[in-house]
Design an enzyme around this catalytic site. Structure first.
Site, PDB file in Angstrom:
ATOM      1  N   CYS A  13      11.831   0.609  18.670  1.00 20.71           N
ATOM      2  CA  CYS A  13      12.625   1.219  17.593  1.00 20.71           C
ATOM      3  C   CYS A  13      14.109   0.889  17.708  1.00 20.71           C
ATOM      4  O   CYS A  13      14.858   1.090  16.753  1.00 20.71           O
ATOM      5  CB  CYS A  13      12.422   2.729  17.576  1.00 20.71           C
ATOM      6  SG  CYS A  13      10.700   3.187  17.401  1.00 20.71           S
ATOM      7  N   HIS A  24      18.136   6.177  13.855  1.00 18.89           N
ATOM      8  CA  HIS A  24      16.730   5.781  13.761  1.00 18.89           C
ATOM      9  C   HIS A  24      15.943   6.977  13.228  1.00 18.89           C
ATOM     10  O   HIS A  24      16.090   8.095  13.718  1.00 18.89           O
ATOM     11  CB  HIS A  24      16.240   5.391  15.159  1.00 18.89           C
ATOM     12  CG  HIS A  24      14.761   5.269  15.244  1.00 18.89           C
ATOM     13  ND1 HIS A  24      14.026   4.506  14.371  1.00 18.89           N
ATOM     14  CD2 HIS A  24      13.866   5.831  16.105  1.00 18.89           C
ATOM     15  CE1 HIS A  24      12.753   4.601  14.678  1.00 18.89           C
ATOM     16  NE2 HIS A  24      12.622   5.400  15.718  1.00 18.89           N
ATOM     17  N   ASN A  65       8.403   6.851  10.363  1.00 18.26           N
ATOM     18  CA  ASN A  65       9.072   6.037  11.384  1.00 18.26           C
ATOM     19  C   ASN A  65       8.626   4.585  11.213  1.00 18.26           C
ATOM     20  O   ASN A  65       7.473   4.253  11.465  1.00 18.26           O
ATOM     21  CB  ASN A  65       8.687   6.580  12.761  1.00 18.26           C
ATOM     22  CG  ASN A  65       9.346   5.831  13.904  1.00 18.26           C
ATOM     23  OD1 ASN A  65       9.876   4.739  13.722  1.00 18.26           O
ATOM     24  ND2 ASN A  65       9.293   6.407  15.097  1.00 18.26           N
TER      25      ASN A  65
HETATM   26  O1  UT7 Z   1      10.681   6.277  17.479  1.00 25.85           O
HETATM   27  C1  UT7 Z   1      10.654   6.807  18.760  1.00 25.85           C
HETATM   28  C2  UT7 Z   1       9.268   7.122  19.079  1.00 25.85           C
HETATM   29  N1  UT7 Z   1       8.642   8.313  18.662  1.00 25.85           N
HETATM   30  C3  UT7 Z   1       9.212   9.510  18.491  1.00 25.85           C
HETATM   31  O2  UT7 Z   1      10.389   9.695  18.479  1.00 25.85           O
HETATM   32  C4  UT7 Z   1       8.288  10.669  18.301  1.00 25.85           C
HETATM   33  C5  UT7 Z   1       8.695  11.797  19.178  1.00 25.85           C
HETATM   34  N2  UT7 Z   1       7.839  12.953  19.105  1.00 25.85           N
HETATM   35  C6  UT7 Z   1       7.562  13.687  18.006  1.00 25.85           C
HETATM   36  O3  UT7 Z   1       8.005  13.388  16.908  1.00 25.85           O
HETATM   37  C7  UT7 Z   1       6.754  14.957  18.181  1.00 25.85           C
HETATM   38  O4  UT7 Z   1       6.557  15.170  19.541  1.00 25.85           O
HETATM   39  C8  UT7 Z   1       5.383  14.939  17.446  1.00 25.85           C
HETATM   40  C9  UT7 Z   1       5.611  15.041  15.946  1.00 25.85           C
HETATM   41  C10 UT7 Z   1       4.605  13.690  17.774  1.00 25.85           C
HETATM   42  C11 UT7 Z   1       4.559  16.150  17.858  1.00 25.85           C
HETATM   43  O5  UT7 Z   1       5.270  17.334  17.618  1.00 25.85           O
HETATM   44  P1  UT7 Z   1       5.396  18.457  18.750  1.00 25.85           P
HETATM   45  O6  UT7 Z   1       6.124  19.587  18.150  1.00 25.85           O
HETATM   46  O7  UT7 Z   1       6.001  17.789  19.958  1.00 25.85           O
HETATM   47  O8  UT7 Z   1       3.909  18.873  18.988  1.00 25.85           O
HETATM   48  P2  UT7 Z   1       3.027  18.809  20.329  1.00 25.85           P
HETATM   49  O9  UT7 Z   1       2.818  17.392  20.757  1.00 25.85           O
HETATM   50  O10 UT7 Z   1       3.636  19.747  21.306  1.00 25.85           O
HETATM   51  O11 UT7 Z   1       1.659  19.353  19.813  1.00 25.85           O
HETATM   52  C12 UT7 Z   1       1.493  20.675  19.348  1.00 25.85           C
HETATM   53  C13 UT7 Z   1       0.101  20.837  18.778  1.00 25.85           C
HETATM   54  C14 UT7 Z   1      -1.010  20.224  19.603  1.00 25.85           C
HETATM   55  O12 UT7 Z   1      -2.120  21.110  19.591  1.00 25.85           O
HETATM   56  P3  UT7 Z   1      -2.565  21.875  20.913  1.00 25.85           P
HETATM   57  O13 UT7 Z   1      -2.897  20.788  21.897  1.00 25.85           O
HETATM   58  O14 UT7 Z   1      -1.380  22.704  21.287  1.00 25.85           O
HETATM   59  O15 UT7 Z   1      -3.754  22.646  20.462  1.00 25.85           O
HETATM   60  C15 UT7 Z   1      -1.386  18.974  18.861  1.00 25.85           C
HETATM   61  O16 UT7 Z   1      -2.716  18.584  19.052  1.00 25.85           O
HETATM   62  O17 UT7 Z   1       0.014  20.224  17.493  1.00 25.85           O
HETATM   63  C16 UT7 Z   1      -1.158  19.431  17.431  1.00 25.85           C
HETATM   64  N3  UT7 Z   1      -0.979  18.299  16.538  1.00 25.85           N
HETATM   65  C17 UT7 Z   1      -1.303  18.331  15.231  1.00 25.85           C
HETATM   66  N4  UT7 Z   1      -1.793  19.294  14.451  1.00 25.85           N
HETATM   67  C18 UT7 Z   1      -1.990  19.009  13.166  1.00 25.85           C
HETATM   68  C19 UT7 Z   1      -0.475  17.083  16.833  1.00 25.85           C
HETATM   69  N5  UT7 Z   1      -0.474  16.310  15.728  1.00 25.85           N
HETATM   70  C20 UT7 Z   1      -0.973  17.061  14.738  1.00 25.85           C
HETATM   71  C21 UT7 Z   1      -1.214  16.812  13.365  1.00 25.85           C
HETATM   72  N6  UT7 Z   1      -1.717  17.818  12.617  1.00 25.85           N
HETATM   73  N7  UT7 Z   1      -0.947  15.635  12.789  1.00 25.85           N
END
Ligand code: UT7
Length: 326
Positions: free
Chosen positions: A113, A253, A283
């Site tokens: 990125c 970004h 993204n």
């Molecule tokens: O470009 C640079 C590279 N990438 C990034 O910058 C991305 C950085 N990270 C993020 O944007 C966030 O961490 C995410 C959007 C990927 C995830 O958000 P989060 O608030 O960090 O959520 P989490 O990973 O802590 O997950 C919370 C819950 C999980 O459920 P459990 O395990 O607690 O039951 C996930 O399975 O949310 C669940 N979850 C979803 N639920 C519904 C993850 N993705 C989804 C989804 N729909 N699409």
């Protein structure tokens, strides 16, 4: 003093749009979850016949047109991409051929990125050293082809796009004032594509295990991204003896709206200084910054003399900033 100045911007997004509601039919998710956790409403997806070089070429043509520069005047083309047409040669070589930019050297930069800012920095250095007069710097990605469409943690985040700038050697105070590049390779497995480089060659088992798709530990990446983007932004301001009030437009970004807000807050920026379009494209990795810059430019949000701060974080980890006077 010779500076590298942006004289044209261009971008291209594929026609097909994939909304959060479309994703609800593929994975266990909801529009509400995606919007509140990421700020994304929809993303664009390349058609089967489109390659990364096609997106890049279309964006480049628009940037050349705005700059009033012919392709044969360009002496370097650098593409920031992690989803090139081939493992090698570089997608920049395909773009060079597509444009008929017969006088340009061409190569890719792989910095995920941060790829556009790493590419920009290379091009600027060659211009300031007197080795180049007119360059094309492009960020282009077809990330939807390396998604695991069964992984709801990643597939809703990414989209396809390209953005390009023409930069030219010019005397004066306007142009790119500084670029700042950083890397920490010790945590690369938090965000990477395990296969198929020379470490993991293609096999039926590895294809089955989706080794060829993007792997990410999102919440770990989130924390490092905010910290790193805020730090490098502050370094760019300090090195140019500027303060946060000097910034007319912050173009970060576009990874996740919560990352953008948290980073802007750490830097001390106000909401109206920050450009956001992650809601419409998701993204798009190396393409987010030049795509955003082109949108802001064509919307009349950037005036001559404005100070812009560009800021990125990505796999590697890599992170970077560029400060410029338009
Ligand atoms: O470009 C640079 C590279 N990438 C990034 O910058 C991305 C950085 N990270 C993020 O944007 C966030 O961490 C995410 C959007 C990927 C995830 O958000 P989060 O608030 O960090 O959520 P989490 O990973 O802590 O997950 C919370 C819950 C999980 O459920 P459990 O395990 O607690 O039951 C996930 O399975 O949310 C669940 N979850 C979803 N639920 C519904 C993850 N993705 C989804 C989804 N729909 N699409």
């Amino acid at each position: 003093m010779i500076r590298a100045r942006i004289t044209g911007t261009g971008s291209y997004v594929p026609e097909k749009v994939l909304t959060n509601f479309d994703l609800e039919k593929i994975i266990d998710t909801s529009d509400e979850w995606i919007r509140t956790r990421t700020g994304i409403r929809e993303r664009h997806v390349a058609a089967d016949h489109e390659n990364t070089s096609d997106l890049a070429t279309n964006a480049a043509k628009r940037a050349l047109e705005m700059a009033g520069v012919n392709a044969d005047e360009i002496d370097q083309i650098i593409v920031g991409t992690i989803t090139g047409d081939y493992p090698w040669p570089a997608t920049a070589c395909v773009v060079q051929a597509n444009l008929g930019a017969v006088n340009a050297s061409a190569f890719d930069v792989s910095a995920a990125c941060s790829g556009f800012l790493f590419a920009l920095s290379c091009a600027v250095d060659r211009i300031e050293a007197g080795h180049s007069k007119k360059a094309l710097v492009i960020g282009a990605e077809i990330l939807t082809r390396i998604m695991n469409w069964e992984d709801r943690n990643t597939c809703m985040l990414f989209g396809d796009a390209a953005g390009a700038v023409v930069i030219e050697a010019r005397e004066g105070e306007n142009g790119i004032l500084s670029t700042h590049l950083y890397t920490d390779g010790t945590q690369l497995e938090l965000l990477y594509q395990p296969g198929f480089g020379t470490k993991l060659l293609p096999s039926a088992e590895l294809l089955e295990s989706k080794a060829h798709t993007l792997h990410m530990q999102g919440n770990e990446v989130f924390k490092v991204a905010v910290r790193s983007m805020a730090e490098v932004a502050k370094i760019a301001l300090k090195e140019n003896s500027m303060s946060v009030e000097d910034i007319d437009l912050f173009i970060p970004h576009q990874a996740n709206i919560r990352i953008l807000h948290a980073t802007a807050k750490r830097i001390g920026l106000k909401d109206d200084q920050v450009f956001i379009n992650v809601d419409r494209y998701g993204n798009t990795s190396g393409a987010t910054i030049p795509l955003a810059m082109d949108e802001a430019n064509r919307a009349g949000l950037i005036k001559e003399g404005d100070i812009l701060l560009l800021d990125a974080f990505g796999g590697g980890f890599t992170w970077a900033a560029a400060l410029l006077r338009w």
